[in-house]
Each structure stands twice: as C-alpha cells, then as structure tokens.
Design a protein around this motif. Structure first.
Motif, PDB file in Angstrom:
ATOM      1  N   SER A  78       0.817  -1.215   0.000  1.00  0.00           N
ATOM      2  CA  SER A  78       0.000   0.000   0.000  1.00  0.00           C
ATOM      3  C   SER A  78       0.848   1.261   0.000  1.00  0.00           C
ATOM      4  O   SER A  78       0.442   2.298  -0.532  1.00  0.00           O
ATOM      5  CB  SER A  78      -0.915   0.012   1.230  1.00  0.00           C
ATOM      6  OG  SER A  78      -1.784  -1.088   1.206  1.00  0.00           O
ATOM      7  N   TYR A  79       2.023   1.159   0.592  1.00  0.00           N
ATOM      8  CA  TYR A  79       2.899   2.319   0.756  1.00  0.00           C
ATOM      9  C   TYR A  79       3.110   3.071  -0.553  1.00  0.00           C
ATOM     10  O   TYR A  79       3.004   4.291  -0.611  1.00  0.00           O
ATOM     11  CB  TYR A  79       4.226   1.836   1.330  1.00  0.00           C
ATOM     12  CG  TYR A  79       5.195   2.925   1.699  1.00  0.00           C
ATOM     13  CD1 TYR A  79       5.232   3.433   2.986  1.00  0.00           C
ATOM     14  CD2 TYR A  79       6.075   3.446   0.762  1.00  0.00           C
ATOM     15  CE1 TYR A  79       6.130   4.419   3.339  1.00  0.00           C
ATOM     16  CE2 TYR A  79       6.968   4.441   1.098  1.00  0.00           C
ATOM     17  CZ  TYR A  79       7.001   4.928   2.380  1.00  0.00           C
ATOM     18  OH  TYR A  79       7.875   5.912   2.716  1.00  0.00           O
ATOM     19  N   GLN A  80       3.399   2.339  -1.622  1.00  0.00           N
ATOM     20  CA  GLN A  80       3.701   2.970  -2.909  1.00  0.00           C
ATOM     21  C   GLN A  80       2.545   3.810  -3.450  1.00  0.00           C
ATOM     22  O   GLN A  80       2.760   4.771  -4.191  1.00  0.00           O
ATOM     23  CB  GLN A  80       4.094   1.908  -3.930  1.00  0.00           C
ATOM     24  CG  GLN A  80       2.974   0.921  -4.219  1.00  0.00           C
ATOM     25  CD  GLN A  80       3.403  -0.231  -5.081  1.00  0.00           C
ATOM     26  OE1 GLN A  80       4.211  -0.044  -5.972  1.00  0.00           O
ATOM     27  NE2 GLN A  80       2.883  -1.413  -4.820  1.00  0.00           N
ATOM     28  N   TYR A  81       1.324   3.448  -3.119  1.00  0.00           N
ATOM     29  CA  TYR A  81       0.155   4.184  -3.610  1.00  0.00           C
ATOM     30  C   TYR A  81      -0.208   5.374  -2.727  1.00  0.00           C
ATOM     31  O   TYR A  81      -0.980   6.233  -3.137  1.00  0.00           O
ATOM     32  CB  TYR A  81      -1.056   3.253  -3.698  1.00  0.00           C
ATOM     33  CG  TYR A  81      -0.870   2.137  -4.681  1.00  0.00           C
ATOM     34  CD1 TYR A  81      -0.845   2.378  -6.045  1.00  0.00           C
ATOM     35  CD2 TYR A  81      -0.710   0.832  -4.245  1.00  0.00           C
ATOM     36  CE1 TYR A  81      -0.670   1.347  -6.961  1.00  0.00           C
ATOM     37  CE2 TYR A  81      -0.538  -0.210  -5.150  1.00  0.00           C
ATOM     38  CZ  TYR A  81      -0.514   0.052  -6.496  1.00  0.00           C
ATOM     39  OH  TYR A  81      -0.338  -0.970  -7.394  1.00  0.00           O
ATOM     40  N   LEU A  82       0.324   5.399  -1.501  1.00  0.00           N
ATOM     41  CA  LEU A  82      -0.085   6.406  -0.531  1.00  0.00           C
ATOM     42  C   LEU A  82       0.934   7.501  -0.270  1.00  0.00           C
ATOM     43  O   LEU A  82       0.628   8.480   0.412  1.00  0.00           O
ATOM     44  CB  LEU A  82      -0.433   5.721   0.801  1.00  0.00           C
ATOM     45  CG  LEU A  82      -1.627   4.775   0.745  1.00  0.00           C
ATOM     46  CD1 LEU A  82      -1.737   3.982   2.031  1.00  0.00           C
ATOM     47  CD2 LEU A  82      -2.903   5.552   0.476  1.00  0.00           C
TER      48      LEU A  82
END
Length: 117
Positions: A78-82
């Motif tokens: 999720s990190y990459q999208y947030l």
C-alpha cells in the motif's frame, strides 16, 4: 556555491482532525499503542480502494508513521500508492469517516473511497 540540503520525505500527512480522532480512539481504548492502519486493495469502481482499520499488532515489514500523538501503519504494498497523501477525518450527516487526498490518483469515484493511478 550553496550547501547540499537533506530532505526526508513524509510518506503521509495527517490533518488535525484525523490526528485528534486517532488520539481520541487511543484514549477511549486506554491503549497508547493503538494505531490507524491505512491500506489499499484492488476493487472499487475506480480500480483501487482505501481501507482503514485499528492496528495493535505490527508485521515485520509494516511502516509506522508517528505524527504527533497519532500513529499510522502502512503495509509495503500500500505504501507505494499512498506516498504524499493526506489523511483527513470528517463527521457529517452521512456519518463519520477517515478519507484520503491522494496526489498519485489520476481519477477517483464520486464518494472518494476508490481511485485509479
């Protein structure tokens, strides 16, 4: 010649309302280790959707972001999208909810709970 400056990027920003709500949840549960887990899953009308949960346990690969009296947990997928997003909290006639303003989203659905990159 100017000196090089270092910059530490903040993966997420937290509004005062969201921070206050997370702090209130910690107080209600009498648990200072309580964190808000923010994640992205496939689905929704735009391709990806946001999810929120209360986290007390952490995985080895979770990222914890401490923001004042609040803490957020993000899994590595999720990190990459947030990165660069702002988490806010609102209360209104439709209820109360956390929501995300994501600069990486190229489109969102009408309710703001799903997005496309």
């Amino acid at each position: 010649m100017s000196e090089a400056q270092s910059f530490i990027p903040t993966p997420l920003y937290l509004s005062e309302r969201a921070s206050a709500r997370i702090a209130a949840l910690r107080a209600e549960e009498a648990n200072p280790e309580l964190r808000l887990r923010v994640y992205v899953t496939g689905g929704g009308c735009s391709g990806f959707q946001y999810g929120f949960d209360i986290a007390t346990d952490l995985a080895d690969d979770d990222t914890v972001v401490e923001l004042g009296e609040a803490a957020i947990v993000i899994d590595p997928l999720s990190y990459q999208y947030l990165v660069g997003s702002t988490i806010d909290y609102e209360e209104g006639l439709a209820g109360a909810r956390f929501m995300i303003q994501n600069p990486n989203a190229t489109s969102t659905c009408g309710c703001g709970s799903s997005f496309m990159v």
